[in-house]
Scaffold this motif. Structure first.
Motif, short mmCIF file in Angstrom:
data_model
loop_
_atom_site.label_atom_id
_atom_site.label_comp_id
_atom_site.label_asym_id
_atom_site.label_seq_id
_atom_site.Cartn_x
_atom_site.Cartn_y
_atom_site.Cartn_z
N ALA A 1 0.83 -1.20 0.00
CA ALA A 1 0.00 0.00 0.00
C ALA A 1 0.87 1.26 0.00
CB ALA A 1 -0.93 -0.01 1.20
N LYS B 1 2.27 1.69 -3.50
CA LYS B 1 1.22 2.12 -4.40
C LYS B 1 0.91 3.60 -4.21
CE LYS B 1 -3.47 0.87 -5.78
NZ LYS B 1 -4.61 -0.03 -5.51
N GLU B 2 0.81 4.04 -2.97
CA GLU B 2 0.54 5.44 -2.68
C GLU B 2 1.68 6.34 -3.17
OE1 GLU B 2 -0.05 8.28 1.23
OE2 GLU B 2 -0.48 6.14 1.38
N ARG B 3 2.91 5.91 -2.98
CA ARG B 3 4.06 6.68 -3.43
C ARG B 3 4.05 6.83 -4.95
NH1 ARG B 3 8.95 3.94 -1.25
NH2 ARG B 3 8.61 2.55 -2.99
N LEU C 1 1.39 6.69 -6.94
CA LEU C 1 0.29 7.58 -7.32
C LEU C 1 0.67 9.04 -7.09
CD1 LEU C 1 -2.83 5.67 -5.96
CD2 LEU C 1 -2.26 6.13 -8.33
N ASN C 2 1.32 9.33 -5.98
CA ASN C 2 1.75 10.70 -5.71
C ASN C 2 2.75 11.19 -6.75
OD1 ASN C 2 0.13 10.98 -3.47
ND2 ASN C 2 1.73 10.38 -2.03
#
Length: 156
Positions: free
Chosen positions: A136, A139-141, A143-144
């Motif tokens: 997670a 994935k967040e990194r 997307l950012n």
């Protein structure tokens, strides 16, 4: 003089610890060093790889921190992989020992920095992350990063 003691210079941050562990609490400790270790630390010649902190009857011990020998040292140079004693108040050590023993936390060094002319280690009370938590974060990194890239393209 007093302003110099409050300034700090970050020598290195343990990025892998923030990826592998969930940081609950931080604590600043001093570290007992031999002569040439300080010069090697100031030169950035050290590694956090798989280092951790143990709590025993003597206090806090930093295990696994590798400080390379000082390049201009002589026969009295330090041993690179020795265990180093961390300096903290007795009440803080007892509190950390209780948390590590009861709840299954671990103590990990997260950064080493200079505060004035003293070398300080920030240790963190951490809980290990599960594999899905790490995914997670990745994935967040990503997307950012993609959104920043899109915004940068829109500005031009």
């Amino acid at each position: 003089m007093k302003q110099d003691r409050n300034k700090f210079k970050l020598l290195q941050k343990n990025k892998k610890a923030y990826f592998n562990y969930e940081v609950i609490e931080d604590l600043e400790c001093g570290i007992a060093l031999a002569g040439t270790e300080v010069k090697s630390l100031r030169g950035g010649r050290f590694s956090f790889s798989d280092s951790y902190v143990t709590v025993d009857k003597d206090g806090l011990t930093l295990v696994g921190l590798t400080i390379q020998p000082y390049t201009h040292g002589n026969i009295n140079n330090h041993e690179p992989n020795r265990n180093r004693r961390l300096l903290a108040h007795k009440s803080e050590i007892k509190r950390l020992k209780r948390k590590v023993d009861e709840k299954g936390f671990t103590l990990v060094p997260t950064s080493i920095y200079l505060k004035g002319n003293l070398v300080k280690v920030q240790i963190s009370l951490c809980r290990g992350k599960q594999l899905h938590d790490k995914r997670a974060v990745v994935k967040e990194r990503d997307l950012n990063r993609d959104t920043r890239r899109e915004l940068k393209q829109l500005q031009y």
